[in-house]
Design a protein around this motif. Structure first.
Motif, short mmCIF file in Angstrom:
data_model
loop_
_atom_site.label_atom_id
_atom_site.label_comp_id
_atom_site.label_asym_id
_atom_site.label_seq_id
_atom_site.Cartn_x
_atom_site.Cartn_y
_atom_site.Cartn_z
N ILE A 148 78.50 37.97 -93.69
CA ILE A 148 78.94 38.30 -92.17
C ILE A 148 80.15 38.79 -92.17
CG2 ILE A 148 77.52 36.55 -91.04
CD1 ILE A 148 80.36 34.76 -90.78
N ASN A 186 83.97 39.71 -89.92
CA ASN A 186 84.97 38.95 -89.32
C ASN A 186 84.72 38.71 -87.92
OD1 ASN A 186 85.69 41.53 -88.19
ND2 ASN A 186 87.82 41.57 -89.22
N ARG A 187 83.54 39.32 -87.25
CA ARG A 187 83.21 39.04 -85.99
C ARG A 187 82.23 37.98 -86.01
NH1 ARG A 187 81.08 44.23 -83.63
NH2 ARG A 187 80.14 44.08 -85.66
N GLY A 188 81.63 37.56 -87.05
CA GLY A 188 80.66 36.63 -87.15
C GLY A 188 79.08 37.43 -87.00
N PRO A 194 74.98 38.71 -84.03
CA PRO A 194 75.59 37.65 -84.14
C PRO A 194 74.56 36.72 -85.05
CG PRO A 194 76.05 38.11 -82.09
CD PRO A 194 75.07 39.31 -82.45
N GLN A 225 74.32 33.45 -85.21
CA GLN A 225 73.89 32.39 -84.45
C GLN A 225 72.29 33.08 -83.86
OE1 GLN A 225 75.01 29.42 -83.63
NE2 GLN A 225 76.76 29.65 -85.17
N GLU A 232 80.31 30.90 -89.64
CA GLU A 232 81.23 31.57 -89.13
C GLU A 232 82.60 30.52 -89.15
OE1 GLU A 232 78.43 31.14 -87.91
OE2 GLU A 232 78.53 29.98 -85.88
N LEU A 287 85.39 31.55 -91.19
CA LEU A 287 86.53 32.62 -90.64
C LEU A 287 87.65 32.16 -90.11
CD1 LEU A 287 83.97 35.02 -88.37
CD2 LEU A 287 84.87 35.34 -91.15
N GLY A 347 85.50 38.77 -93.68
CA GLY A 347 84.09 38.19 -93.32
C GLY A 347 83.87 36.85 -94.41
#
Length: 549
Positions: free
Chosen positions: A229, A231-233, A257, A259, A268, A271, A304
């Motif tokens: 992933i 760094n935003r997930g 995402p 999720q 995540e 992170l 990430g």
């Protein structure tokens, strides 16, 4: 030097410089042509305006009617000098010159072949033609008498070479500006190339392409599932094995995402924690996996996280096979070592001539083995477990201890849902821990007791040693975690963890207590020895496999 031998920075510099140069020359040429066209049109409109004015002047009309070349030449020359035209020519109705800047050409036909519209149709227009003075832009109009008859033509012209001379400084200015812009473009290209190369970690584009192809091939061939992933997930990469294990559609999951496709991954979380996690047991899309997870950094900035994982049942199967092979190897090693000692003893007795002692020794050994094998054959129906106990008995004798197998042992065929390899893993690890504990203790009788029975609703496995016992006040559950051990060596801390995992798998219960006085662990009394008792239900638990650790 060939193009393929140039590095990325030089290629970018050359491409941007050449493209900028080409664009600027095209724009300069287009701008110069436009201005030239505009200037020509402007001069043409100016010329036709002057021509129409001259054609309507009464003195000019009268001079044309009288064919007075002197008056015409003097009159139009004043206009030509005033407006800066290259020439003003007046011709009669047949196109013969009546006025011209060069006196010798008066009386000769006008050149250019563009008088027809004026002399025949009486039109006013702009014309581009080559006359006696060169290529020019002309404004032409007809001369009418008082009755409206066409009696002549007026042509006012500007040489195109004059337009070129007028625009030459502008062209030089464009060329100079083009050179300046090309130099600036080259410097900018060099700066951009440096920045791009830093972003590419110094790799050339071909190397990036090769690395990408290699990464794709590696990701496709690795049997472990891999998920990455940013760094935003958002899910940036997932390999074929992960998609197959977890039932994820790669096309719909990428750049979304994590999720949405793996809601239970909790990847995540790295992170924010920025801490690696190893051998983490998770449920992903209904599958129990063991994962290793690491945060990703670039230039000290987290970009990430990545996780690799295997299905837990695959790891469990590997542990079973390893346990089985280890037990077999241990059995063979112990028997080989023990038989070597016995053969040496027999050889020594023969050399001493003590033949009666040889026969007695062989008889004792045979009786011991036959008795133990016969007991195990009658008490333990499962061959793998019987073989394990026989091998551990030999191992105990090799270590100078005694493995006491309780006479009340009884084990029929295992229920279908309980694998014999799992029981081998449990019993083998408990006995090995008992051996280690007994060897580390002082003033013990060197015995390890084991009892196995399947009376009632449970399979009961009890192992008791005469070692140092469990430290008073210590949390016994801590010993069931991976890597936790009372021994200082780094390769320990796995045995009880495996026992704990198999116990949870079958919904069993493990009791640990000090065996000297059979008191709770929190007692202040010093214990000598420990007892581990495991209860495994014969009935298959409905939710044992769904328990998340």
């Amino acid at each position: 030097m060939r193009w393929s031998q140039l590095n990325f920075r030089r290629r970018l510099l050359i491409i941007m410089t050449m493209s900028g140069l080409l664009e600027l020359f095209v724009l300069s040429g287009a701008g110069f042509s436009y201005i030239k066209k505009w200037e020509s049109t402007d001069l043409g409109e100016k010329a036709i305006g002057i021509a129409e004015y001259i054609a309507q002047t009464p003195e000019i009309i009268q001079a044309v009617e009288l064919q007075d070349t002197k008056v015409l030449r003097e009159g139009v020359e004043r206009f030509r000098i005033a407006i800066g035209a290259a020439f003003i020519v007046v011709g009669d109705h047949q196109g013969v010159r009546l006025a011209h800047p060069i006196a010798e050409r008066i009386g000769k036909p006008m050149r250019g072949g563009d008088n027809n519209k004026a002399l025949k149709y009486g039109q006013s227009y702009i014309s581009y033609a080559k006359g006696s003075m060169g290529h020019s832009v002309r404004g032409k109009t007809a001369i009418f008498d008082a009755q409206g008859n066409i009696i002549g033509v007026v042509s006012v012209g500007y040489l195109l070479t004059g337009i070129h001379d007028k625009l030459l400084p502008f062209l030089m200015f464009l060329i100079v500006m083009a050179i300046i812009v090309v130099i600036a473009n080259g410097l900018l290209a060099s700066m951009l190339a440096k920045r791009f190369q830093r972003a590419l970690l110094g790799f050339e584009p071909e190397e990036i392409s090769r690395l990408y192809a290699e990464q794709a091939a590696i990701m496709a061939t690795i049997r472990e599932g891999i998920v990455c992933i940013d760094n935003r997930g958002y899910l940036r990469a997932i390999n074929r094995s992960a998609c197959a294990m977890l039932g994820v559609d790669k096309a719909s999951a990428i750049d979304k995402p994590i999720q949405q496709s793996l809601p239970d991954s909790r990847l995540e979380r790295l992170l924010s924690t920025q801490q690696a996690e190893h051998d983490v047991e998770l449920f992903l899309n209904g599958k129990e996996v063991v994962a290793n997870r690491e945060p990703l950094f670039q230039a000290d900035k987290q970009i990430g996280a990545v996780a690799s994982f295997r299905l837990k049942n695959e790891i469990t199967e590997l542990n079973r096979q390893l346990s089985k092979v280890t037990e077999y190897a241990e059995l063979l090693r112990a028997q080989t070592h023990e038989h070597r000692n016995k053969l040496n003893t027999i050889a020594g007795l023969i050399q001493l001539g003590a033949y009666d002692d040889v026969c007695q020794f062989i008889g004792q050994e045979s009786l011991h083995y036959q008795s133990l094998i016969g007991f195990l054959r009658d008490a333990i129906t499962e061959p793998l477990i019987a073989g394990l106990l026989l091998g551990k008995s030999e191992r105990a004798r090799e270590l100078g201890m005694t493995l006491v197998i309780d006479e009340g042992c009884h084990l029929e065929r295992l229920p279908p849902h309980i694998a014999a390899e799992d029981i081998v893993t449990i019993v083998g690890n408990l006995i090995d821990n008992a051996f280690d504990a007994t060897l580390s203790a002082k003033h013990t009788n060197g015995q390890v007791h084991i009892h196995i029975s399947d009376y009632g609703q449970d399979i009961i496995i009890e192992v008791e040693d005469r070692g140092v016992g469990i430290p008073v006040g210590e949390n016994a559950d801590l010993w069931l975690q991976r890597g936790v051990s009372s021994k200082k060596k780094s390769n320990h801390g796995v045995g009880l963890y495996l026992v704990s995992q198999l116990m949870k798998k079958y919904g069993g219960q493990l009791e640990m207590e000090n065996s000297a006085t059979n008191v709770p662990l929190a007692s202040e009394q010093v214990a000598t020895g420990a007892r581990f008792t495991l209860y495994l239900p014969k009935s298959e638990p409905s939710d044992a496999c769904n328990t998340q650790v």
